[in-house]
Design a protein around this motif. Structure first.
Motif, PDB file in Angstrom:
ATOM      1  N   LYS A   1     -11.091  21.680  50.141  1.00  0.00           N
ATOM      2  CA  LYS A   1     -10.794  20.573  50.634  1.00  0.00           C
ATOM      3  C   LYS A   1     -10.753  20.229  52.252  1.00  0.00           C
ATOM      4  CE  LYS A   1      -5.718  20.801  49.871  1.00  0.00           C
ATOM      5  NZ  LYS A   1      -5.749  22.547  49.499  1.00  0.00           N
TER       6      LYS A   1
ATOM      7  N   ALA B   1       3.007  12.842  47.322  1.00  0.00           N
ATOM      8  CA  ALA B   1       1.943  12.448  47.028  1.00  0.00           C
ATOM      9  C   ALA B   1       2.042  10.975  46.933  1.00  0.00           C
ATOM     10  CB  ALA B   1       1.122  12.869  46.011  1.00  0.00           C
TER      11      ALA B   1
ATOM     12  N   ILE C   1       0.730  15.154  40.671  1.00  0.00           N
ATOM     13  CA  ILE C   1      -0.513  14.139  41.175  1.00  0.00           C
ATOM     14  C   ILE C   1      -1.028  13.166  40.401  1.00  0.00           C
ATOM     15  CG2 ILE C   1      -2.887  14.369  42.049  1.00  0.00           C
ATOM     16  CD1 ILE C   1      -1.985  16.868  43.480  1.00  0.00           C
TER      17      ILE C   1
ATOM     18  N   LEU D   1      -6.860  15.649  48.017  1.00  0.00           N
ATOM     19  CA  LEU D   1      -6.001  16.475  47.361  1.00  0.00           C
ATOM     20  C   LEU D   1      -6.996  17.527  46.509  1.00  0.00           C
ATOM     21  CD1 LEU D   1      -3.893  13.424  45.470  1.00  0.00           C
ATOM     22  CD2 LEU D   1      -3.224  14.925  47.564  1.00  0.00           C
TER      23      LEU D   1
ATOM     24  N   ASP E   1       1.094  21.332  40.181  1.00  0.00           N
ATOM     25  CA  ASP E   1       0.741  20.354  40.940  1.00  0.00           C
ATOM     26  C   ASP E   1      -0.004  19.132  40.518  1.00  0.00           C
ATOM     27  OD1 ASP E   1       1.529  21.927  44.195  1.00  0.00           O
ATOM     28  OD2 ASP E   1       1.308  22.982  42.362  1.00  0.00           O
TER      29      ASP E   1
ATOM     30  N   LEU F   1     -10.046  14.128  44.939  1.00  0.00           N
ATOM     31  CA  LEU F   1      -9.363  15.035  44.263  1.00  0.00           C
ATOM     32  C   LEU F   1     -10.395  16.218  43.765  1.00  0.00           C
ATOM     33  CD1 LEU F   1      -6.820  16.012  42.869  1.00  0.00           C
ATOM     34  CD2 LEU F   1      -7.604  14.660  40.506  1.00  0.00           C
TER      35      LEU F   1
ATOM     36  N   ASN G   1      -1.628  18.702  49.970  1.00  0.00           N
ATOM     37  CA  ASN G   1      -1.125  18.121  48.550  1.00  0.00           C
ATOM     38  C   ASN G   1       0.356  17.833  48.789  1.00  0.00           C
ATOM     39  OD1 ASN G   1      -3.569  18.746  46.759  1.00  0.00           O
ATOM     40  ND2 ASN G   1      -2.989  20.823  47.197  1.00  0.00           N
TER      41      ASN G   1
ATOM     42  N   SER H   1      -6.660  21.957  44.899  1.00  0.00           N
ATOM     43  CA  SER H   1      -5.975  23.295  44.879  1.00  0.00           C
ATOM     44  C   SER H   1      -6.258  23.996  46.169  1.00  0.00           C
ATOM     45  CB  SER H   1      -6.524  24.016  43.613  1.00  0.00           C
ATOM     46  OG  SER H   1      -6.454  25.424  43.806  1.00  0.00           O
TER      47      SER H   1
ATOM     48  N   ALA I   1       2.863  17.910  46.917  1.00  0.00           N
ATOM     49  CA  ALA I   1       2.729  16.683  45.440  1.00  0.00           C
ATOM     50  C   ALA I   1       4.054  15.897  45.365  1.00  0.00           C
ATOM     51  CB  ALA I   1       2.490  17.455  44.255  1.00  0.00           C
TER      52      ALA I   1
END
Length: 276
Positions: A27, A85, A182, A20, A178, A97, A80, A22, A82
């Motif tokens: 990522k 999640a 999360i 996860l 988000d 993360l 993501n 931004s 969210a």
């Protein structure tokens, strides 16, 4: 952090990893390198969500696709989304993360979008037009790999970026929006979480996960909640009653097709992420 457990168990390498962070945090590049070093199949949530023309699935269909992914025995889930999640975190053995500064994410995101748009214009040029050196299949400045584009958008030839402004807004507001959702999902799951604030920490985690005998380094207190840790619940299959919105009512339904990543960026590479 959102979980008192910040390191995976050293005696059992994680088989299901949720990544996860931004947009622009790195990522996706991390996921490609993690897949090449561990052999785990990589699944991009964007591949399941976006259809040609940047069309979205219905809520029921999207929840069905997420549940089909969670039911697989081995995976890396990149993305993501969210609102979904919670089931992914409950099914995972480890959560990574990415928590980089929003301005760094926005700058990296702008550079990536410009590279993708420049490459799209180059591919659309007539065959007789000269191609500038270094153009064509653009590579990430972080990992040296080709840039990732959602599969159905890539196959349909759609623009690789729908709205740069919307992506920048999402990156700048990620911690306030988000990340709150999360964190709530992580608190309820007690799944091991490793937070990466820098690329150096991400590179160290990649090295540690490639060697199951090593624990990834964790700065004291950086990844922990205030207060005493709570015991981790015994790993069990996804409880159907707990996620009524993620399972269609009225009996079993054939799962949506789930295919691992086949994008050009999935080609194995030798060097790991730069330690910068």
């Amino acid at each position: 952090m959102a979980s008192p457990f910040c390191e995976p168990r050293p005696d059992r390498p994680p088989r299901r990893v949720v990544v996860l962070g931004s947009p622009g945090s790195g990522k996706t590049s991390f996921c490609h390198l993690l897949a090449s070093t561990t052999g785990l199949p990589l699944y991009h949530l964007d591949d399941f969500y976006w259809s040609p023309g940047w069309s979205r699935p219905t809520e029921e269909e999207w929840n069905r696709r997420v549940h089909a992914l969670c039911a697989l025995p081995r995976w890396i889930a990149d993305g993501n989304y969210a609102a979904t999640a919670e089931p992914r975190v409950h099914a995972a053995d480890l959560v990574v993360l990415f928590d980089r500064h929003p301005l760094l994410c926005a700058a990296a995101l702008a550079r990536r979008c410009l590279r993708l748009r420049r490459a799209a214009r180059t591919r659309a040029a007539p065959r007789w037009a000269p191609r500038p050196a270094g153009r064509g299949r653009r590579r990430s400045a972080v990992s040296g790999q080709p840039e990732y584009v959602p599969r159905l958008l890539r196959e349909a030839g759609d623009p690789p970026v729908l709205s740069l402004t919307a992506l920048l807004r999402k990156a700048l507001l990620f911690r306030r929006r988000d990340m709150v959702v999360i964190h709530a999902a992580l608190r309820g799951a007690n799944t091991p979480v490793h937070r990466c604030r820098t690329r150096r920490q991400a590179a160290a985690l990649l090295t540690a996960l490639a060697d199951p005998g090593k624990r990834p380094p964790s700065p004291p207190g950086a990844n922990r909640l205030a207060g005493p840790p709570t015991p981790r619940a015994t790993a069990t299959p996804l409880p159907e009653a707990r996620f009524p919105n993620h399972l269609p009512p009225g009996g079993p339904t054939p799962p949506a097709p789930v295919r691992p990543c086949t994008c050009p960026a999935a080609a194995p590479v030798t060097p790991l992420w730069r330690n910068t």
